[in-house]
Design a protein around this motif. Structure first.
Motif, PDB file in Angstrom:
ATOM      1  N   SER A 189      -8.521   0.900   0.020  1.00  0.00           N
ATOM      2  CA  SER A 189      -8.169  -0.455  -0.410  1.00  0.00           C
ATOM      3  C   SER A 189      -7.031  -0.417  -1.425  1.00  0.00           C
ATOM      4  O   SER A 189      -6.666   0.645  -1.932  1.00  0.00           O
ATOM      5  N   GLY A 244     -10.137  -4.643   6.381  1.00  0.00           N
ATOM      6  CA  GLY A 244      -8.756  -5.090   6.487  1.00  0.00           C
ATOM      7  C   GLY A 244      -7.753  -4.201   5.782  1.00  0.00           C
ATOM      8  O   GLY A 244      -6.552  -4.420   5.870  1.00  0.00           O
ATOM      9  N   SER A 245      -8.240  -3.189   5.074  1.00  0.00           N
ATOM     10  CA  SER A 245      -7.350  -2.244   4.390  1.00  0.00           C
ATOM     11  C   SER A 245      -6.818  -1.228   5.392  1.00  0.00           C
ATOM     12  O   SER A 245      -7.446  -0.966   6.416  1.00  0.00           O
ATOM     13  N   PRO A 246      -5.679  -0.610   5.087  1.00  0.00           N
ATOM     14  CA  PRO A 246      -5.096   0.363   6.005  1.00  0.00           C
ATOM     15  C   PRO A 246      -5.975   1.598   6.196  1.00  0.00           C
ATOM     16  O   PRO A 246      -6.690   2.015   5.291  1.00  0.00           O
ATOM     17  N   ARG A 289      -0.547   6.654   5.901  1.00  0.00           N
ATOM     18  CA  ARG A 289      -0.931   5.339   6.419  1.00  0.00           C
ATOM     19  C   ARG A 289      -0.613   5.241   7.910  1.00  0.00           C
ATOM     20  O   ARG A 289       0.445   5.686   8.370  1.00  0.00           O
ATOM     21  N   GLU A 345     -10.277   4.736   5.110  1.00  0.00           N
ATOM     22  CA  GLU A 345      -9.790   3.391   4.824  1.00  0.00           C
ATOM     23  C   GLU A 345      -9.687   3.300   3.304  1.00  0.00           C
ATOM     24  O   GLU A 345     -10.660   3.591   2.599  1.00  0.00           O
ATOM     25  N   TYR A 367       0.854  -1.190   0.000  1.00  0.00           N
ATOM     26  CA  TYR A 367       0.000   0.000   0.000  1.00  0.00           C
ATOM     27  C   TYR A 367       0.887   1.236   0.000  1.00  0.00           C
ATOM     28  O   TYR A 367       1.937   1.242   0.647  1.00  0.00           O
ATOM     29  N   GLU A 393      -0.940   2.497  11.489  1.00  0.00           N
ATOM     30  CA  GLU A 393      -0.782   1.081  11.814  1.00  0.00           C
ATOM     31  C   GLU A 393      -2.132   0.370  11.902  1.00  0.00           C
ATOM     32  O   GLU A 393      -2.181  -0.851  12.003  1.00  0.00           O
ATOM     33  N   ARG A 394      -3.219   1.130  11.870  1.00  0.00           N
ATOM     34  CA  ARG A 394      -4.561   0.553  12.014  1.00  0.00           C
ATOM     35  C   ARG A 394      -5.090   0.040  10.685  1.00  0.00           C
ATOM     36  O   ARG A 394      -4.706   0.516   9.629  1.00  0.00           O
ATOM     37  N   ALA A 395      -6.024  -0.910  10.796  1.00  0.00           N
ATOM     38  CA  ALA A 395      -6.742  -1.421   9.627  1.00  0.00           C
ATOM     39  C   ALA A 395      -8.223  -1.181   9.844  1.00  0.00           C
ATOM     40  O   ALA A 395      -8.710  -1.186  10.978  1.00  0.00           O
TER      41      ALA A 395
END
Length: 74
Positions: free
Chosen positions: A49, A33-35, A25, A47, A3, A27-29
């Motif tokens: 993708s 599930g994308s950053p 970016r 978020e 990403y 550290e969370r998703a």
């Protein structure tokens, strides 16, 4: 999966020029599930993708974030 470290989000403004926000970016998703990306203030969160699909995330109560008209990886 790779990403980008940052994106440029362009929002339609009511003024002459559009609003441009740089998000980086974290550290969370997100739920998919994308950053999760956010600006330096932590107010604009999204978020994003690997296909460039954007889901704006509220960073506080009563916030209704708008969708960007353009998303560019940096």
């Amino acid at each position: 999966m790779s990403y980008p470290d940052s994106y440029e989000l362009v929002f339609r403004a009511s003024t002459v020029e559009d609003d441009v926000v740089i998000v980086r970016r974290t550290e969370r998703a997100g739920a998919s599930g994308s950053p999760v990306y956010e600006d330096d203030s932590g107010i604009v969160r999204a978020e994003i993708s690997d296909r460039g699909e954007v889901r704006m995330l509220a960073s506080g109560g009563h916030q209704a974030p708008g969708m960007p008209v353009t998303v560019r990886s940096l």
